[in-house]
Design a protein around this motif. Sequence first.
Motif, PDB file in Angstrom:
ATOM      1  N   ALA A   1       9.634  19.012  -4.049  1.00 15.01           N
ATOM      2  CA  ALA A   1       9.282  19.980  -5.327  1.00 15.01           C
ATOM      3  C   ALA A   1       7.804  19.087  -6.227  1.00 15.01           C
ATOM      4  N   GLU A   2       8.002  17.811  -6.131  1.00 11.92           N
ATOM      5  CA  GLU A   2       7.198  16.966  -6.878  1.00 11.92           C
ATOM      6  C   GLU A   2       5.694  17.179  -6.476  1.00 11.92           C
ATOM      7  N   ARG A   3       5.568  17.049  -4.952  1.00 13.75           N
ATOM      8  CA  ARG A   3       4.484  17.183  -4.059  1.00 13.75           C
ATOM      9  C   ARG A   3       3.928  18.571  -4.020  1.00 13.75           C
TER      10      ARG A   3
ATOM     11  N   ARG B   1       0.734  -1.275  -0.023  1.00 13.08           N
ATOM     12  CA  ARG B   1       0.183   0.027  -0.070  1.00 13.08           C
ATOM     13  C   ARG B   1       0.765   1.251   0.040  1.00 13.08           C
ATOM     14  N   LEU B   2       1.693   1.392  -1.105  1.00 11.76           N
ATOM     15  CA  LEU B   2       2.376   2.436  -1.297  1.00 11.76           C
ATOM     16  C   LEU B   2       2.088   3.371  -2.365  1.00 11.76           C
ATOM     17  N   ASP B   3       2.125   4.618  -2.259  1.00 12.85           N
ATOM     18  CA  ASP B   3       1.653   5.401  -3.433  1.00 12.85           C
ATOM     19  C   ASP B   3       2.942   5.806  -4.269  1.00 12.85           C
ATOM     20  N   THR B   4       2.774   6.461  -5.321  1.00 10.22           N
ATOM     21  CA  THR B   4       4.110   6.687  -6.478  1.00 10.22           C
ATOM     22  C   THR B   4       5.058   7.423  -6.082  1.00 10.22           C
ATOM     23  N   ASN B   5       4.957   8.280  -5.151  1.00 13.77           N
ATOM     24  CA  ASN B   5       5.996   8.964  -4.606  1.00 13.77           C
ATOM     25  C   ASN B   5       6.728   8.253  -3.455  1.00 13.77           C
ATOM     26  N   THR B   6       6.124   7.360  -2.789  1.00 20.72           N
ATOM     27  CA  THR B   6       6.994   6.330  -1.836  1.00 20.72           C
ATOM     28  C   THR B   6       7.519   5.350  -2.807  1.00 20.72           C
ATOM     29  N   LEU B   7       7.085   4.847  -3.651  1.00 22.40           N
ATOM     30  CA  LEU B   7       7.684   3.971  -4.599  1.00 22.40           C
ATOM     31  C   LEU B   7       9.262   4.343  -5.123  1.00 22.40           C
ATOM     32  N   SER B   8       9.200   5.806  -5.536  1.00 18.95           N
ATOM     33  CA  SER B   8      10.610   6.224  -5.773  1.00 18.95           C
ATOM     34  C   SER B   8      11.416   6.088  -4.821  1.00 18.95           C
ATOM     35  N   TRP B   9      10.963   6.343  -3.678  1.00 17.83           N
ATOM     36  CA  TRP B   9      11.887   6.171  -2.330  1.00 17.83           C
ATOM     37  C   TRP B   9      12.424   4.550  -2.207  1.00 17.83           C
ATOM     38  N   VAL B  10      11.721   3.899  -2.708  1.00 19.36           N
ATOM     39  CA  VAL B  10      12.292   2.558  -2.649  1.00 19.36           C
ATOM     40  C   VAL B  10      13.487   2.470  -3.270  1.00 19.36           C
ATOM     41  N   ILE B  11      13.779   3.126  -4.402  1.00 16.76           N
ATOM     42  CA  ILE B  11      15.034   3.148  -5.277  1.00 16.76           C
ATOM     43  C   ILE B  11      16.149   4.240  -4.434  1.00 16.76           C
ATOM     44  N   THR B  12      15.495   5.256  -4.048  1.00 14.85           N
ATOM     45  CA  THR B  12      16.350   6.388  -3.488  1.00 14.85           C
ATOM     46  C   THR B  12      16.995   5.944  -2.057  1.00 14.85           C
ATOM     47  N   ALA B  13      16.107   5.187  -1.247  1.00 15.15           N
ATOM     48  CA  ALA B  13      16.495   4.665   0.203  1.00 15.15           C
ATOM     49  C   ALA B  13      17.894   3.738  -0.070  1.00 15.15           C
TER      50      ALA B  13
END
Length: 481
Positions: free
Chosen positions: A229-231, A51-63
């Motif tokens: 900035a995206e949000r 249950r992760l939104d698109t912005n959080t999904l990018s943090w799976v890479i960024t983390a």
Amino acid sequence: MSSLAQPFSAAAGAAAYRWWALIALALAQFLVVLDASIVNIALPSLGQELRLDTNTLSWVITAYVLPFGGLLLLGGRLADRYGHRRLFAAGVAGFVAASAAAGLASSGTWLLAARAVQGASAALLAPAALALLTRLFPEPRDRAKALGIWGAVAGIGSAAGVLLGGVLTSAFGWPSVFYVNVPVGLLVLAVIPFLVPRDRPGRRESLDMTGAALVTAGIVALVAGLSEAERAGWTSPWTLTLAGASLALLAAFIRIERRTANPLMPLSVFRIKSVTGGNLAMFLIGGATTGLFFALSVFMQQVLHYDAMKAGLTQLPLAGALVAIAGAVPAIVKRFGTRRTLAGSLLLFAAGLAWLSMAQSDASFAADLLGPSLAIGIGLGGAFVAGTELAVSGVSDGEAGLASGLVNTSQQIGGAIGLAALATISSSRTNALSGMGVGESQALTGGFAWAFLGAAVFAVLGAVIVLTIKSRNKEGGGGHD
């Protein structure tokens, strides 16, 4: 001869096994690079289950890439101090444990924490591995071949991640993209003591922990600001606050590095123009590549409605082209020079990205994606190999570890910043098109087109920088010119 070099020259069997040792070291590097891209195809199913939104999904890479890039220089210094083989083994062990934890994740917080530990562990093993390579291959000709293989592995890892991610996610579910690291990492841990002689720890100099904290915090603030900035928009108070904090932290880092006796990143290394040009190029390559594979994976699944298996298999031509060209790059470098080979590869990479940006929401693979994929694969393969060689050339043996850490740092920090910037650009364009009444599929396509074009701009900038900054020497192969 330094104490670090003595075990390698004294070990009679080292030369006989060094190519096998290179395979083991490169395999660990493959996992490190792979993990920045293999998760991309798994993101939709992973996000749905956790249950992760698109912005959080990018943090799976960024983390993953943030602690990797931010701690690489410290990892290199720790390896110099405590021994390269010891830190390499510690990094592989931590990477294996964190990969298993990520596969077991039952929440977004758990997953992001495991990814951060993966990145920190990679920051230990990557510079130690490249420093071990330079010790195992002291002769320029053999070292050039070994670095060519090393650079090819980095490129192949990025491309193969999307392919393997699709196959594994479709067959075994998203946790398998993390579990795959476990047996491979354990194999590397088992064989490395028999292939790489133990090296002696270096001098117990003080560690620049202040510099490490400042540069890591500065990069985190910069990427967080781009994500905000995206949000909330580029002029929101929180975005501007994070941007200002990032600039202040990075400026403080540079000031500390100029004054401390044992800096984390001696700024004098950038007097070597090949190091400066190579690292700037690898920074931009990292940004373009990470943004490309994230956007392409989501475009294929959300717009073209490919399943995970099909999305992964359609990356096979790109990966195949990359592998094919990687083996030929050393010969191309010998004829045309590292700098020209790198610039030409970056321009071809940019052309493929611009071509890909023309794909529409009803694109077919054969007519619209195959050609760009081949151009991207060839350009990216050449860029990874030539960029790595340029970034570590022209340095003394005493600076080899530093140069090794820098090139990995540039690529990973570039990846973190590039992903945040391109995701923000893509999202802004998609929202603008949606606000104009454009359909969802067309709006998403327009957003991804801007992401691909943004990645192309990164590649073109890299080519311009490489052609502008000339080396001060002509060492190795066909020279840098």
